[in-house]
Design a protein around this motif. Structure first.
Motif, PDB file in Angstrom:
ATOM      1  N   LEU A  19       0.757  -1.351   0.001  1.00 13.41           N
ATOM      2  CA  LEU A  19       0.165  -0.017   0.017  1.00 13.41           C
ATOM      3  C   LEU A  19       0.825   1.384  -0.085  1.00 13.41           C
ATOM      4  O   LEU A  19       0.418   2.244  -0.694  1.00 13.41           O
ATOM      5  CB  LEU A  19      -0.937  -0.058   1.164  1.00 13.41           C
ATOM      6  N   ALA A  20       2.059   1.178   0.702  1.00 15.51           N
ATOM      7  CA  ALA A  20       2.787   2.437   0.695  1.00 15.51           C
ATOM      8  C   ALA A  20       3.480   2.727  -0.511  1.00 15.51           C
ATOM      9  O   ALA A  20       3.465   3.862  -0.971  1.00 15.51           O
ATOM     10  CB  ALA A  20       3.843   2.302   2.048  1.00 15.51           C
ATOM     11  N   THR A  21       3.703   1.466  -1.240  1.00 18.23           N
ATOM     12  CA  THR A  21       4.321   1.854  -2.617  1.00 18.23           C
ATOM     13  C   THR A  21       3.324   2.293  -3.630  1.00 18.23           C
ATOM     14  O   THR A  21       3.654   3.367  -4.242  1.00 18.23           O
ATOM     15  CB  THR A  21       4.812   0.680  -3.179  1.00 18.23           C
ATOM     16  N   ALA A  22       1.910   2.009  -3.476  1.00 20.27           N
ATOM     17  CA  ALA A  22       1.191   2.539  -4.275  1.00 20.27           C
ATOM     18  C   ALA A  22       0.746   3.963  -3.996  1.00 20.27           C
ATOM     19  O   ALA A  22       0.377   4.753  -5.092  1.00 20.27           O
ATOM     20  CB  ALA A  22      -0.316   1.538  -4.094  1.00 20.27           C
ATOM     21  N   GLU A  23       0.972   4.244  -2.746  1.00 22.57           N
ATOM     22  CA  GLU A  23       0.496   5.691  -2.282  1.00 22.57           C
ATOM     23  C   GLU A  23       1.508   6.254  -2.704  1.00 22.57           C
ATOM     24  O   GLU A  23       1.292   7.610  -3.252  1.00 22.57           O
ATOM     25  CB  GLU A  23       0.561   5.860  -1.053  1.00 22.57           C
ATOM     26  N   ARG A  24       2.796   6.063  -2.641  1.00 22.59           N
ATOM     27  CA  ARG A  24       3.947   6.973  -3.142  1.00 22.59           C
ATOM     28  C   ARG A  24       3.958   7.046  -4.650  1.00 22.59           C
ATOM     29  O   ARG A  24       4.191   8.118  -5.132  1.00 22.59           O
ATOM     30  CB  ARG A  24       5.223   6.179  -2.535  1.00 22.59           C
ATOM     31  N   ASP A  25       3.740   6.008  -5.279  1.00 23.74           N
ATOM     32  CA  ASP A  25       3.714   6.152  -6.755  1.00 23.74           C
ATOM     33  C   ASP A  25       2.695   7.080  -7.281  1.00 23.74           C
ATOM     34  O   ASP A  25       2.747   7.847  -8.165  1.00 23.74           O
ATOM     35  CB  ASP A  25       3.432   4.834  -7.313  1.00 23.74           C
ATOM     36  N   LEU A  26       1.297   6.995  -6.664  1.00 23.03           N
ATOM     37  CA  LEU A  26       0.255   7.852  -7.139  1.00 23.03           C
ATOM     38  C   LEU A  26       0.489   9.221  -6.680  1.00 23.03           C
ATOM     39  O   LEU A  26       0.439  10.252  -7.388  1.00 23.03           O
ATOM     40  CB  LEU A  26      -1.037   7.469  -6.383  1.00 23.03           C
ATOM     41  N   ALA A  27       0.998   9.519  -5.783  1.00 24.56           N
ATOM     42  CA  ALA A  27       1.616  10.840  -5.142  1.00 24.56           C
ATOM     43  C   ALA A  27       2.712  11.462  -6.183  1.00 24.56           C
ATOM     44  O   ALA A  27       2.515  12.712  -6.577  1.00 24.56           O
ATOM     45  CB  ALA A  27       2.295  10.801  -3.810  1.00 24.56           C
ATOM     46  N   ASP A  28       3.462  10.683  -6.801  1.00 20.22           N
ATOM     47  CA  ASP A  28       4.608  11.136  -7.665  1.00 20.22           C
ATOM     48  C   ASP A  28       3.754  11.434  -8.979  1.00 20.22           C
ATOM     49  O   ASP A  28       3.981  12.523  -9.793  1.00 20.22           O
ATOM     50  CB  ASP A  28       5.685  10.052  -7.962  1.00 20.22           C
ATOM     51  N   ARG A  29       2.808  10.832  -9.514  1.00 21.68           N
ATOM     52  CA  ARG A  29       1.916  10.848 -10.770  1.00 21.68           C
ATOM     53  C   ARG A  29       1.229  12.177 -10.631  1.00 21.68           C
ATOM     54  O   ARG A  29       1.207  12.969 -11.403  1.00 21.68           O
ATOM     55  CB  ARG A  29       1.180   9.451 -11.239  1.00 21.68           C
ATOM     56  N   ARG A  30       0.765  12.494  -9.337  1.00 28.28           N
ATOM     57  CA  ARG A  30      -0.191  13.615  -9.314  1.00 28.28           C
ATOM     58  C   ARG A  30       0.579  14.810  -9.029  1.00 28.28           C
ATOM     59  O   ARG A  30       0.526  15.763  -9.824  1.00 28.28           O
ATOM     60  CB  ARG A  30      -1.130  13.368  -7.987  1.00 28.28           C
ATOM     61  N   GLY A  31       1.912  14.540  -8.687  1.00 25.87           N
ATOM     62  CA  GLY A  31       2.911  15.685  -8.675  1.00 25.87           C
ATOM     63  C   GLY A  31       3.318  15.948 -10.267  1.00 25.87           C
ATOM     64  O   GLY A  31       3.094  17.287 -10.635  1.00 25.87           O
ATOM     65  N   LYS A  32       3.216  15.199 -11.097  1.00 24.65           N
ATOM     66  CA  LYS A  32       3.478  15.306 -12.441  1.00 24.65           C
ATOM     67  C   LYS A  32       2.077  16.088 -13.317  1.00 24.65           C
ATOM     68  O   LYS A  32       2.284  16.833 -14.338  1.00 24.65           O
ATOM     69  CB  LYS A  32       3.971  14.136 -13.197  1.00 24.65           C
ATOM     70  N   GLN A  33       1.056  15.437 -12.697  1.00 20.22           N
ATOM     71  CA  GLN A  33      -0.238  15.986 -13.297  1.00 20.22           C
ATOM     72  C   GLN A  33      -0.239  17.646 -12.991  1.00 20.22           C
ATOM     73  O   GLN A  33      -1.283  18.220 -13.804  1.00 20.22           O
ATOM     74  CB  GLN A  33      -1.288  15.167 -13.064  1.00 20.22           C
ATOM     75  N   LEU A  34       0.099  18.146 -12.142  1.00 23.16           N
ATOM     76  CA  LEU A  34       0.169  19.622 -11.671  1.00 23.16           C
ATOM     77  C   LEU A  34       0.550  20.369 -12.845  1.00 23.16           C
ATOM     78  O   LEU A  34       0.015  21.438 -12.934  1.00 23.16           O
ATOM     79  CB  LEU A  34       1.005  19.985 -10.443  1.00 23.16           C
ATOM     80  N   LEU A  35       1.526  19.843 -13.582  1.00 27.23           N
ATOM     81  CA  LEU A  35       1.739  20.670 -14.847  1.00 27.23           C
ATOM     82  C   LEU A  35       0.697  21.034 -15.824  1.00 27.23           C
ATOM     83  O   LEU A  35       0.599  22.075 -16.555  1.00 27.23           O
ATOM     84  CB  LEU A  35       2.739  20.193 -15.564  1.00 27.23           C
ATOM     85  N   GLU A  36      -0.165  20.210 -16.092  1.00 24.50           N
ATOM     86  CA  GLU A  36      -1.304  20.442 -17.160  1.00 24.50           C
ATOM     87  C   GLU A  36      -2.634  20.809 -16.436  1.00 24.50           C
ATOM     88  O   GLU A  36      -3.691  20.919 -16.927  1.00 24.50           O
ATOM     89  CB  GLU A  36      -1.355  19.223 -18.051  1.00 24.50           C
ATOM     90  N   ALA A  37      -2.584  21.275 -15.289  1.00 29.07           N
ATOM     91  CA  ALA A  37      -4.026  21.177 -14.191  1.00 29.07           C
ATOM     92  C   ALA A  37      -4.198  22.654 -14.096  1.00 29.07           C
ATOM     93  O   ALA A  37      -3.171  23.500 -13.885  1.00 29.07           O
ATOM     94  CB  ALA A  37      -4.038  20.664 -12.829  1.00 29.07           C
ATOM     95  N   PRO A  38      -5.551  23.180 -14.200  1.00 29.17           N
ATOM     96  CA  PRO A  38      -5.841  24.802 -13.875  1.00 29.17           C
ATOM     97  C   PRO A  38      -5.298  24.923 -12.537  1.00 29.17           C
ATOM     98  O   PRO A  38      -5.237  23.998 -11.528  1.00 29.17           O
ATOM     99  CB  PRO A  38      -7.060  24.731 -14.182  1.00 29.17           C
ATOM    100  N   ALA A  39      -5.415  26.089 -12.229  1.00 31.80           N
ATOM    101  CA  ALA A  39      -4.823  26.460 -10.643  1.00 31.80           C
ATOM    102  C   ALA A  39      -5.733  25.964  -9.319  1.00 31.80           C
ATOM    103  O   ALA A  39      -5.101  25.360  -8.795  1.00 31.80           O
ATOM    104  CB  ALA A  39      -4.886  28.012 -10.458  1.00 31.80           C
ATOM    105  N   GLU A  40      -7.003  25.902  -9.591  1.00 31.05           N
ATOM    106  CA  GLU A  40      -7.791  25.238  -8.509  1.00 31.05           C
ATOM    107  C   GLU A  40      -7.449  23.810  -8.277  1.00 31.05           C
ATOM    108  O   GLU A  40      -7.543  23.187  -7.360  1.00 31.05           O
ATOM    109  CB  GLU A  40      -9.238  25.586  -8.689  1.00 31.05           C
ATOM    110  N   LEU A  41      -7.604  23.239  -9.588  1.00 30.02           N
ATOM    111  CA  LEU A  41      -7.485  21.751  -9.519  1.00 30.02           C
ATOM    112  C   LEU A  41      -5.765  21.462  -9.133  1.00 30.02           C
ATOM    113  O   LEU A  41      -5.625  20.484  -8.456  1.00 30.02           O
ATOM    114  CB  LEU A  41      -7.881  21.068 -10.937  1.00 30.02           C
TER     115      LEU A  41
END
Length: 188
Positions: free
Chosen positions: A143-165
């Motif tokens: 579970l920790a690995t899944a959480e960490r991987d997802l947190a990393d992916r979400r960090g990369k998604q920040l680049l294409e997201a509008p400010a509020e999202l």
């Protein structure tokens, strides 16, 4: 030449007439451009890019929630420890626009096959049964690995997201990193 400054009869800065002319020109060009520009926003005010990012984040949270459910089904003794973290993941899924009906989110799903749980025999790739490690510590690391991987992916998604999202993604990514820490805390 005098060694002192003489007062000027004219005021410094732009004149009233030039300010009014500039303001009228700016207003006219704004109206003209607003009438000509296309918009990729839907009727709810969200852009298609934002909808894609939200849908992806909701799917990712749903997949993580299925992992929590599978671990809880395989290791019932972890219920007290994983319950609050699972509840947070369910809230994250709902925040992104996904989510299950409120009655079904409280009960963990079984890790059996989709056909045995009443679902169709053809499960989508995101709803395949989760293989949970047999050991308790291994399941927590899983579970920790899944959480960490997802947190990393979400960090990369920040680049294409509008400010509020982007703020929501950053907050949920930080929560995921904290979950990963909490899941591996006793392993040290």
């Amino acid at each position: 030449m005098p060694s002192y400054l003489t007062p000027s009869w004219s005021r410094p800065g732009p004149r009233r007439r030039s300010l009014l002319t500039g303001a009228a020109a700016a207003a006219g060009s704004t109206l003209l451009l607003a009438g000509c520009s296309g918009s990729d926003t839907a009727s709810d005010g969200r852009s298609s890019a934002e909808k894609r990012v939200r849908a992806r984040a909701a799917r990712d949270s749903a997949a993580l929630l299925r992992r929590y459910d599978a671990v809880l089904a395989a290791h019932a003794s972890l219920a007290d420890r994983l319950g609050p973290l699972r509840a947070e993941v369910a809230r994250h899924e709902r925040a992104f626009g996904g989510g299950r009906p409120s009655g079904s989110s409280a009960k963990p799903a079984s890790s059996g096959s989709p056909a045995s749980s009443g679902a169709s025999a053809e499960a989508s790739p995101s709803e395949r049964p989760v293989d949970v490690p047999s050991g308790r510590r291994s399941a927590l690391r899983f579970l920790a690995t899944a959480e960490r991987d997802l947190a990393d992916r979400r960090g990369k998604q920040l680049l294409e997201a509008p400010a509020e999202l982007a703020r929501l993604l950053a907050s949920v990514a930080a929560a995921g990193a904290a979950h990963a820490y909490l899941l591996t805390e006793d392993a040290k």
